[in-house]
Design a protein around this motif. Structure first.
Motif, PDB file in Angstrom:
ATOM      1  N   ASP A 202       0.805  -1.225   0.000  1.00  0.00           N
ATOM      2  CA  ASP A 202       0.000   0.000   0.000  1.00  0.00           C
ATOM      3  C   ASP A 202       0.841   1.279   0.000  1.00  0.00           C
ATOM      4  N   ARG A 203       2.131   1.179   0.315  1.00  0.00           N
ATOM      5  CA  ARG A 203       2.987   2.367   0.288  1.00  0.00           C
ATOM      6  C   ARG A 203       3.656   2.557  -1.072  1.00  0.00           C
ATOM      7  N   GLY A 204       3.455   1.623  -1.973  1.00  0.00           N
ATOM      8  CA  GLY A 204       4.030   1.751  -3.298  1.00  0.00           C
ATOM      9  C   GLY A 204       5.445   1.229  -3.428  1.00  0.00           C
ATOM     10  N   HIS A 205       5.956   0.517  -2.404  1.00  0.00           N
ATOM     11  CA  HIS A 205       7.308  -0.028  -2.481  1.00  0.00           C
ATOM     12  C   HIS A 205       7.285  -1.399  -3.124  1.00  0.00           C
ATOM     13  N   SER A 206       8.286  -1.676  -3.903  1.00  0.00           N
ATOM     14  CA  SER A 206       8.393  -3.020  -4.464  1.00  0.00           C
ATOM     15  C   SER A 206       8.945  -3.951  -3.397  1.00  0.00           C
ATOM     16  N   ALA A 207       8.780  -5.229  -3.612  1.00  0.00           N
ATOM     17  CA  ALA A 207       9.231  -6.218  -2.631  1.00  0.00           C
ATOM     18  C   ALA A 207      10.740  -6.151  -2.435  1.00  0.00           C
ATOM     19  N   SER A 208      11.511  -5.910  -3.502  1.00  0.00           N
ATOM     20  CA  SER A 208      12.966  -5.875  -3.360  1.00  0.00           C
ATOM     21  C   SER A 208      13.420  -4.678  -2.526  1.00  0.00           C
ATOM     22  N   VAL A 209      12.722  -3.551  -2.640  1.00  0.00           N
ATOM     23  CA  VAL A 209      13.058  -2.389  -1.826  1.00  0.00           C
ATOM     24  C   VAL A 209      12.800  -2.708  -0.357  1.00  0.00           C
ATOM     25  N   ASN A 210      11.702  -3.394  -0.068  1.00  0.00           N
ATOM     26  CA  ASN A 210      11.394  -3.768   1.314  1.00  0.00           C
ATOM     27  C   ASN A 210      12.428  -4.743   1.867  1.00  0.00           C
ATOM     28  N   ARG A 211      12.858  -5.721   1.057  1.00  0.00           N
ATOM     29  CA  ARG A 211      13.878  -6.673   1.514  1.00  0.00           C
ATOM     30  C   ARG A 211      15.185  -5.952   1.819  1.00  0.00           C
ATOM     31  N   THR A 212      15.576  -5.021   0.944  1.00  0.00           N
ATOM     32  CA  THR A 212      16.806  -4.266   1.168  1.00  0.00           C
ATOM     33  C   THR A 212      16.706  -3.433   2.436  1.00  0.00           C
ATOM     34  N   ALA A 213      15.575  -2.776   2.631  1.00  0.00           N
ATOM     35  CA  ALA A 213      15.388  -1.960   3.835  1.00  0.00           C
ATOM     36  C   ALA A 213      15.462  -2.830   5.091  1.00  0.00           C
ATOM     37  N   ASN A 214      14.845  -3.991   5.075  1.00  0.00           N
ATOM     38  CA  ASN A 214      14.878  -4.891   6.236  1.00  0.00           C
ATOM     39  C   ASN A 214      16.291  -5.386   6.495  1.00  0.00           C
ATOM     40  N   ARG A 215      17.004  -5.715   5.443  1.00  0.00           N
ATOM     41  CA  ARG A 215      18.379  -6.207   5.549  1.00  0.00           C
ATOM     42  C   ARG A 215      19.281  -5.136   6.165  1.00  0.00           C
ATOM     43  N   LEU A 216      19.163  -3.916   5.682  1.00  0.00           N
ATOM     44  CA  LEU A 216      19.993  -2.828   6.187  1.00  0.00           C
ATOM     45  C   LEU A 216      19.585  -2.407   7.597  1.00  0.00           C
ATOM     46  N   ASP A 217      18.307  -2.471   7.898  1.00  0.00           N
ATOM     47  CA  ASP A 217      17.838  -2.160   9.248  1.00  0.00           C
ATOM     48  C   ASP A 217      18.412  -3.154  10.250  1.00  0.00           C
ATOM     49  N   SER A 218      18.466  -4.420   9.861  1.00  0.00           N
ATOM     50  CA  SER A 218      19.034  -5.448  10.726  1.00  0.00           C
ATOM     51  C   SER A 218      20.507  -5.166  11.012  1.00  0.00           C
ATOM     52  N   VAL A 219      21.252  -4.780   9.984  1.00  0.00           N
ATOM     53  CA  VAL A 219      22.670  -4.458  10.156  1.00  0.00           C
ATOM     54  C   VAL A 219      22.826  -3.239  11.061  1.00  0.00           C
ATOM     55  N   SER A 220      22.017  -2.213  10.816  1.00  0.00           N
ATOM     56  CA  SER A 220      22.101  -0.984  11.620  1.00  0.00           C
ATOM     57  C   SER A 220      21.804  -1.250  13.092  1.00  0.00           C
ATOM     58  N   ARG A 221      20.764  -2.020  13.360  1.00  0.00           N
ATOM     59  CA  ARG A 221      20.426  -2.334  14.751  1.00  0.00           C
ATOM     60  C   ARG A 221      21.532  -3.135  15.414  1.00  0.00           C
ATOM     61  N   SER A 222      22.084  -4.107  14.689  1.00  0.00           N
ATOM     62  CA  SER A 222      23.155  -4.934  15.249  1.00  0.00           C
ATOM     63  C   SER A 222      24.389  -4.109  15.565  1.00  0.00           C
ATOM     64  N   LEU A 223      24.734  -3.181  14.692  1.00  0.00           N
ATOM     65  CA  LEU A 223      25.863  -2.298  14.943  1.00  0.00           C
ATOM     66  C   LEU A 223      25.594  -1.432  16.179  1.00  0.00           C
ATOM     67  N   GLY A 224      24.379  -0.933  16.299  1.00  0.00           N
ATOM     68  CA  GLY A 224      24.007  -0.145  17.472  1.00  0.00           C
ATOM     69  C   GLY A 224      24.141  -0.930  18.758  1.00  0.00           C
ATOM     70  N   TYR A 225      23.721  -2.209  18.735  1.00  0.00           N
ATOM     71  CA  TYR A 225      23.856  -3.051  19.926  1.00  0.00           C
ATOM     72  C   TYR A 225      25.328  -3.232  20.298  1.00  0.00           C
ATOM     73  N   CYS A 226      26.162  -3.440  19.287  1.00  0.00           N
ATOM     74  CA  CYS A 226      27.592  -3.615  19.562  1.00  0.00           C
ATOM     75  C   CYS A 226      28.192  -2.362  20.178  1.00  0.00           C
ATOM     76  N   LEU A 227      27.810  -1.219  19.667  1.00  0.00           N
ATOM     77  CA  LEU A 227      28.323   0.035  20.218  1.00  0.00           C
ATOM     78  C   LEU A 227      27.857   0.242  21.653  1.00  0.00           C
ATOM     79  N   GLN A 228      26.622  -0.126  21.946  1.00  0.00           N
ATOM     80  CA  GLN A 228      26.104   0.024  23.312  1.00  0.00           C
ATOM     81  C   GLN A 228      26.747  -0.965  24.265  1.00  0.00           C
ATOM     82  N   LEU A 229      26.875  -2.231  23.835  1.00  0.00           N
ATOM     83  CA  LEU A 229      27.430  -3.258  24.710  1.00  0.00           C
ATOM     84  C   LEU A 229      28.941  -3.127  24.872  1.00  0.00           C
TER      85      LEU A 229
END
Length: 142
Positions: free
Chosen positions: A10-37
């Motif tokens: 419904d937002r007009g994003h293609s499936a590949s854009v959503n997969r890329t966003a999820n993949r990069l979000d996972s990396v970003s969150r993991s990096l943030g956890y490492c910096l905090q820990l």
């Protein structure tokens, strides 16, 4: 719409854009956890996430940029340590032994692979050694 493109959601994003966003979000969150820990285990675990979520080009770019932020002697030390570190000992398999062995072998240094291969071969009963040699030599002949 021209009929050639239909949005995947419904937002007009293609499936590949959503997969890329999820993949990069996972990396970003993991990096943030490492910096905090700021814990060695967390940083070493990040390598697994980066390998799973980023392609080689993305990991190369990340490594290059990170090394460029360091003074030369620190960058050289870090690069040398990363290259000579190897994979360490294999871990318990997630799915099966062959999957874990293949995953580990992709990360291991050549001397690590050879040492574990030889030790594993020597630990096999004679019949398994013969079957292994037949398998390997059959592959070479094919």
């Amino acid at each position: 719409m021209d009929g050639l493109y239909t949005p995947a959601n419904d937002r007009g994003h293609s499936a590949s854009v959503n997969r890329t966003a999820n993949r990069l979000d996972s990396v970003s969150r993991s990096l943030g956890y490492c910096l905090q820990l700021d814990d060695l285990d967390a940083w070493l675990g990040l390598a697994t996430i980066l390998r799973a979520r980023l392609n080689v080009r993305e990991r190369l770019a990340l490594a290059y940029v990170a090394l460029r932020t360091l003074p030369t002697h620190h960058a050289q030390s870090a690069a040398k340590a990363a290259i000579s570190a190897g994979a360490g000992q294999p871990i318990a398999p997630l799915f099966n032994y062959m999957d874990e062995a293949a995953f580990w072998a992709d990360m291991a240094a050549p001397d690590e692979r050879e040492a574990y291969c030889l030790a594993s071969f020597k630990a096999m009963p004679y019949e398994r050694q013969a079957a292994f040699l037949d398998f390997v030599q059959g592959r070479l002949a094919a």
